[in-house]
Design a protein around this motif. Structure first.
Motif, mmCIF file in Angstrom:
data_model
loop_
_atom_site.group_PDB
_atom_site.id
_atom_site.type_symbol
_atom_site.label_atom_id
_atom_site.label_comp_id
_atom_site.label_asym_id
_atom_site.label_seq_id
_atom_site.Cartn_x
_atom_site.Cartn_y
_atom_site.Cartn_z
ATOM 1 N N LEU A 117 5.478 11.585 5.369
ATOM 2 C CA LEU A 117 6.058 11.428 4.034
ATOM 3 C C LEU A 117 7.121 10.339 4.025
ATOM 4 N N LEU A 118 7.931 10.272 5.096
ATOM 5 C CA LEU A 118 8.925 9.204 5.189
ATOM 6 C C LEU A 118 8.257 7.835 5.204
ATOM 7 N N ARG A 119 7.187 7.718 5.965
ATOM 8 C CA ARG A 119 6.502 6.440 6.078
ATOM 9 C C ARG A 119 5.965 5.987 4.723
ATOM 10 N N PHE A 120 5.291 6.867 4.031
ATOM 11 C CA PHE A 120 4.752 6.496 2.721
ATOM 12 C C PHE A 120 5.873 6.214 1.719
ATOM 13 N N GLY A 121 6.963 6.951 1.793
ATOM 14 C CA GLY A 121 8.085 6.703 0.898
ATOM 15 C C GLY A 121 8.723 5.341 1.133
ATOM 16 N N VAL A 122 8.869 4.966 2.419
ATOM 17 C CA VAL A 122 9.442 3.657 2.741
ATOM 18 C C VAL A 122 8.526 2.541 2.248
ATOM 19 N N LEU A 123 7.220 2.717 2.427
ATOM 20 C CA LEU A 123 6.284 1.712 1.937
ATOM 21 C C LEU A 123 6.370 1.584 0.417
ATOM 22 N N ALA A 124 6.512 2.715 -0.260
ATOM 23 C CA ALA A 124 6.637 2.661 -1.719
ATOM 24 C C ALA A 124 7.924 1.950 -2.129
ATOM 25 N N ARG A 125 9.035 2.216 -1.398
ATOM 26 C CA ARG A 125 10.294 1.554 -1.718
ATOM 27 C C ARG A 125 10.185 0.049 -1.503
ATOM 28 N N ARG A 126 9.559 -0.357 -0.419
ATOM 29 C CA ARG A 126 9.404 -1.785 -0.157
ATOM 30 C C ARG A 126 8.519 -2.444 -1.209
ATOM 31 N N SER A 127 7.463 -1.751 -1.611
ATOM 32 C CA SER A 127 6.600 -2.310 -2.652
ATOM 33 C C SER A 127 7.370 -2.473 -3.958
#
Length: 388
Positions: free
Chosen positions: A138-148
């Motif tokens: 979940l952290l990984r997907f959240g970080v990717l969403a923040r970067r996007s």
């Protein structure tokens, strides 16, 4: 059709809550206590607050985990109440700082381990593995969403900056057009008005000719200004405009300057032919600006305007020489290159159409402007010979 974020979050919260309630009916078949009123209430309390997950991500995360712990303590199937904690952790990771998201991930891991300890039939090895893997995913997907999201915001900022630069460039182009139109025509009008006033009583014929030139020049200036204003109108206003001036009107330009007292000679080398409108407008404006400078700074010196039609390029030169032996009637380069739209506008026009321009005083006296414009794709790419 775009959905407002607040409405989308509310809809998502309702959907997940309904899924939790439906899934809770399977608790007895999975070997857990069947949901009663308290269990359904906790399932609803774990899902509905997700509607505020973007507005208050940390508060929603703490609330969903608290409800999850209470739900597990009641002996209910833990899977039913996991949607809230998982989605809230993803939201925190996508909106908050990495350190805050890591702390929240440890909170979820602790709640997950507690659910395993409180469940008598749970396998702790599997529970611990899930408590480590799920928060990390979940952290990984959240970080990717923040970067996007950050990249999208940066792209929008860059697009806004680019749009402002394009607007500034367009304003500069319009300013150059206004400079060329107003400077030339007002210079001619000023000279002719002075001449008419000087000979008004002694030479009425010359005064009438000067006034006629003023009338024609002012009419042409108004026509060009009206055309430019039409360009600035909104796209919905379909107003037909007159064609932009081209090389066919260089003769009129020379005649107008000649009426102002400047000896202008117009020469044409090669066979004249129609060129692209932009190329003709660029050449016309350069000749106009050069002759206007002569009229302002060296009205006593003769001027030669030469148009050279070659196979793949057009060469335009405006050269003013010495009016009298030993006298240099030149336009000093230092007067114009320091600012204003004159010579700068010439250079920018030449660059816009892939050409080159030479501007400067001559060693034998006077001043020369030489413009070379490509008239074909081969010339623009540099494939033609320098001789044309």
């Amino acid at each position: 059709m775009r959905i407002r974020p607040q409405f989308a979050d509310a809809l998502l919260a309702v959907v997940l809550t309904c899924v939790s309630v439906v899934l809770g009916r399977e608790s007895a078949q999975q070997g857990w206590s069947a949901l009663d009123g308290r269990g359904y209430a906790l399932a609803v309390l774990a899902g509905l607050p997700l509607a505020f997950r973007v507005r208050a991500p940390l508060a929603v995360l703490l609330w969903s985990h608290l409800v999850f712990v209470l739900y597990v303590a009641g002996g209910y199937w833990p899977v039913v109440a996991t949607f809230g904690p998982m989605l809230s952790l993803y939201t925190v990771a996508s909106l908050c700082r990495p350190r805050t998201a890591a702390i929240c991930a440890s909170v979820m891991a602790g709640a997950w381990v507690y659910a395993g300890v409180a469940s008598p039939r749970a396998q702790m090895a599997s529970v611990v593995a899930q408590a480590l893997v799920f928060p990390l995913v979940l952290l990984r997907f959240g970080v990717l969403a923040r970067r996007s999201t950050e990249l999208a915001r940066q792209l929008r900022r860059e697009q806004a900056v680019r749009a402002r630069q394009e607007v500034a460039a367009e304003r500069g182009r319009i300013a150059r057009e206004l400079h060329d139109v107003v400077a030339h025509h007002m210079s001619v009008i000023s000279v002719q008005a002075g001449l008419a006033g000087f000979v008004f009583a002694s030479d009425p014929a010359t005064a009438r000719a000067a006034l006629s030139t003023i009338s024609g020049t002012s009419a042409e200036a108004l026509e060009e200004l009206r055309r430019m204003l039409q360009v600035l109108r909104e796209a919905g206003d379909q107003v037909p405009g007159a064609p932009m001036p081209g090389l066919a009107r260089v003769g009129e330009l020379a005649e107008r300057i000649r009426a102002g007292g400047v000896d202008v000679t117009l020469r044409t080398l090669g066979t004249p032919r129609p060129l692209a409108p932009g190329v003709e407008l660029c050449a016309y404006r350069v000749v106009q600006e050069a002759l206007t400078n002569v009229l302002k700074h060296a009205p006593d010196s003769p001027v030669v305007v030469q148009l050279g039609y070659e196979a793949h390029r057009l060469t335009v030169s405006v050269v003013n020489g010495c009016a009298q032996p030993g006298r240099q009637g030149e336009i000093p380069d230092r007067v114009r290159t320091g600012g204003g739209h004159g010579l700068i506008g010439m250079r920018e026009r030449a660059k816009l159409y892939g050409g080159s321009i030479s501007i400067g005083p001559r060693s034998e006296g006077g001043f020369a402007v030489t413009l070379t414009l490509p008239t074909s794709a081969g010339a623009l790419s540099g494939e033609e010979d320098a001789s044309g």
